[in-house]
Structure formats: structure tokens, C-alpha cells
Design an enzyme around this catalytic site. Structure first.
Site, PDB file in Angstrom:
ATOM      1  N   GLU A   1       4.261   4.438   5.747  1.00 43.67           N
ATOM      2  CA  GLU A   1       3.002   3.681   5.809  1.00 43.67           C
ATOM      3  C   GLU A   1       1.935   4.395   4.975  1.00 43.67           C
ATOM      4  O   GLU A   1       1.939   5.631   4.868  1.00 43.67           O
ATOM      5  CB  GLU A   1       2.591   3.569   7.287  1.00 43.67           C
ATOM      6  N   ASP A   2       1.027   3.609   4.404  1.00 44.56           N
ATOM      7  CA  ASP A   2      -0.069   4.217   3.634  1.00 44.56           C
ATOM      8  C   ASP A   2      -1.095   4.867   4.553  1.00 44.56           C
ATOM      9  O   ASP A   2      -1.509   5.999   4.353  1.00 44.56           O
ATOM     10  CB  ASP A   2      -0.725   3.183   2.705  1.00 44.56           C
TER      11      ASP A   2
ATOM     12  N   ASP B   1      -4.600   3.177  11.040  1.00 46.25           N
ATOM     13  CA  ASP B   1      -6.022   3.076  11.374  1.00 46.25           C
ATOM     14  C   ASP B   1      -6.141   2.753  12.871  1.00 46.25           C
ATOM     15  O   ASP B   1      -5.997   3.643  13.710  1.00 46.25           O
ATOM     16  CB  ASP B   1      -6.600   1.979  10.454  1.00 46.25           C
TER      17      ASP B   1
ATOM     18  N   GLY C   1       0.785  -1.248   0.000  1.00 43.01           N
ATOM     19  CA  GLY C   1       0.000   0.000   0.000  1.00 43.01           C
ATOM     20  C   GLY C   1       0.804   1.279   0.000  1.00 43.01           C
ATOM     21  O   GLY C   1       0.315   2.335  -0.420  1.00 43.01           O
TER      22      GLY C   1
ATOM     23  N   LYS D   1      -6.154   7.833  10.450  1.00 48.72           N
ATOM     24  CA  LYS D   1      -7.535   7.814  10.949  1.00 48.72           C
ATOM     25  C   LYS D   1      -7.453   7.840  12.475  1.00 48.72           C
ATOM     26  O   LYS D   1      -7.629   6.811  13.127  1.00 48.72           O
ATOM     27  CB  LYS D   1      -8.238   6.525  10.510  1.00 48.72           C
TER      28      LYS D   1
ATOM     29  N   ASP E   1      -5.622  -0.606  -1.591  1.00 51.88           N
ATOM     30  CA  ASP E   1      -6.424  -1.557  -2.376  1.00 51.88           C
ATOM     31  C   ASP E   1      -7.745  -1.920  -1.711  1.00 51.88           C
ATOM     32  O   ASP E   1      -7.969  -1.658  -0.528  1.00 51.88           O
ATOM     33  CB  ASP E   1      -5.638  -2.856  -2.555  1.00 51.88           C
TER      34      ASP E   1
ATOM     35  N   ARG F   1      -5.363  -0.051  -6.569  1.00 49.36           N
ATOM     36  CA  ARG F   1      -4.137   0.612  -6.108  1.00 49.36           C
ATOM     37  C   ARG F   1      -3.679   1.681  -7.092  1.00 49.36           C
ATOM     38  O   ARG F   1      -3.035   2.654  -6.718  1.00 49.36           O
ATOM     39  CB  ARG F   1      -2.996  -0.403  -5.948  1.00 49.36           C
TER      40      ARG F   1
ATOM     41  N   PHE G   1     -13.630   3.800   4.259  1.00 52.81           N
ATOM     42  CA  PHE G   1     -12.706   2.832   3.681  1.00 52.81           C
ATOM     43  C   PHE G   1     -12.245   3.414   2.353  1.00 52.81           C
ATOM     44  O   PHE G   1     -13.043   3.589   1.430  1.00 52.81           O
ATOM     45  CB  PHE G   1     -13.343   1.453   3.474  1.00 52.81           C
ATOM     46  N   VAL G   2     -10.969   3.749   2.271  1.00 48.46           N
ATOM     47  CA  VAL G   2     -10.466   4.449   1.090  1.00 48.46           C
ATOM     48  C   VAL G   2      -9.586   3.545   0.219  1.00 48.46           C
ATOM     49  O   VAL G   2      -8.993   2.586   0.702  1.00 48.46           O
ATOM     50  CB  VAL G   2      -9.677   5.732   1.497  1.00 48.46           C
TER      51      VAL G   2
END
Ligand code: 5GP
Length: 188
Positions: free
Chosen positions: A103-104, A107, A49, A135, A164, A170, A157-158
């Protein structure tokens, strides 16, 4: 899973467009360049990600940096399982290195907690977190505070820019919110 032949059609709306992403990542690159002056940090990409964020960020850092990659996983469909497994460990030694985890999205924070525990055992000199998205409202683990944050986002949820849904989407050049109808049938 029902996926459109044009993946843009599965996006409910665009949350962060490509221009805003690039602008913000450029700022983060400058900040890291300033903070790590005289050092050679290791950018540790959490696959898959973070691929887009990693390359854009690296392009905007003018220091001599090294790349490392690690593959961890905690998601089943759109729900974080809280359990993290390191699937592929491609680490060269990070002993005595200044590591920036790339990091993407952070959460609940469980993934990051596990990764920090793994890295701390490797004897890095310093560890900081750079995350494209955060988040904060969903955090379950205390003390996970990324130093570099691209965007604070609400509980959607993105997908896109590396992120993905079941391995697809992606390659969207922006961060979008997935249409409910795409995952509804898949998660019953
Ligand atoms: P955490 O352990 O912090 O709950 O979850 C972190 C990981 O879950 C991220 O690295 C990312 O892979 C995945 N994740 C969390 N939120 C989202 C989201 O909104 N979209 C996607 N595609 N993945 C997410």
C-alpha cells in the site's frame, strides 16, 4: 484545476527525498526476504498509488515472489470518504498463499479494513501489510497495524512517488506536500 507546467513548482516542501525513500525501501525488502525465507509470497499491489513502492520493494526482495494487483478507491480530492469500492479485481487465486499487501499510505484505515475483508474470504494462508507511509494519528479503524512501514508521517496531504492529487503528481520522485493554492479553488 491549476497545475504548473513543471510539477515541482506545486510542491510546498519535500517531506521525504528520493534517497531516503530508496534507502528505507531497501531495508524493508531485506526484512521481508528474511521473514519469508523458504516461502514464495505474493506481493499484492494496490493500484495506482503503490506502483513506485511496489517495484522498488520487489527489486529488493531476493525470494521467488508473485505479483498481483487490485484497484480500490476511497478518496475524493484530498478527503477520505471512508467508503471503499473495488473498481478492478485482477486477482488470480491467493488461496493458501502468503500475501503481502503493498500500500502507498494507510490513513484512516477504512480502505485497508475493506481490502482485508475481501482477501480473507479468498482463503490466503497469511496476510501482512507493507505500507510506504503511515498516518497513525489519523486512524479511525482499530487493528490495522502494518507489519512493514516505510515512514510514519504527520497529517499532511502528500503527493509523489506514486501518490496523486486528481491523478497528477504521481511521477514526482519524492514525497512532497502539495501547495494549498493548487487544491483550494478545486474543493470549494
Ligand atoms: P484510508 O482509507 O486509510 O483513509 O485511505 C487510504 C487511501 O487514501 C490510500 O491508499 C491513498 O490512496 C489515499 N490517501 C490517504 N492519504 C493520502 C495522502 O496524503 N495523499 C494522497 N495522495 N493520497 C492519500
Amino acid at each position: 484545476m491549476k497545475i504548473s507546467t513543471n510539477i515541482n513548482k506545486d510542491v510546498e516542501f519535500v517531506l521525504i527525498d528520493n534517497k531516503a525513500l530508496n534507502k528505507r525501501i531497501k531495508e524493508l525488502g531485506k526484512e521481508i526476504t528474511k521473514d519469508y525465507k523458504g516461502k514464495n509470497p505474493v506481493l499484492l499491489c494496490l493500484l495506482k498509488g503503490s506502483l513506485h513502492f511496489m517495484t522498488k520493494l520487489a527489486e529488493n526482495i531476493t525470494l521467488p515472489i508473485e505479483y498481483e494487483c487490485l484497484k480500490a478507491s476511497s478518496y475524493a480530492n484530498t478527503v477520505s470518504t471512508g467508503k471503499v469500492s473495488v473498481l478492478v479485481n485482477m486477482l488470480n487465486s491467493i488461496k493458501d498463499k502468503d500475501v503481502i499487501i503493498v500500500e502507498d499510505i494507510v490513513d484512516t484505515g477504512h480502505t485497508m479494513k475493506n481490502i482485508l475483508e475481501i482477501l480473507e474470504k479468498e482463503g490466503a494462508r497469511s496476510i501482512e501489510i507493507a505500507t510506504m507511509l503511515n498516518k497513525q494519528a489519523r486512524r479511525e479503524v482499530e487493528g490495522i497495524n502494518p507489519k512493514y512501514v516505510g515512514f510514519e508521517i504527520p497529517d499532511y496531504f502528500v503527493i509523489g512517488f506514486g501518490l496523486d492529487y486528481n491523478e497528477f503528481y504521481r511521477n514526482l520522485p519524492y514525497i512532497g506536500v502539495l501547495k494549498e493554492e493548487v487544491y483550494k479553488n478545486n474543493e470549494q
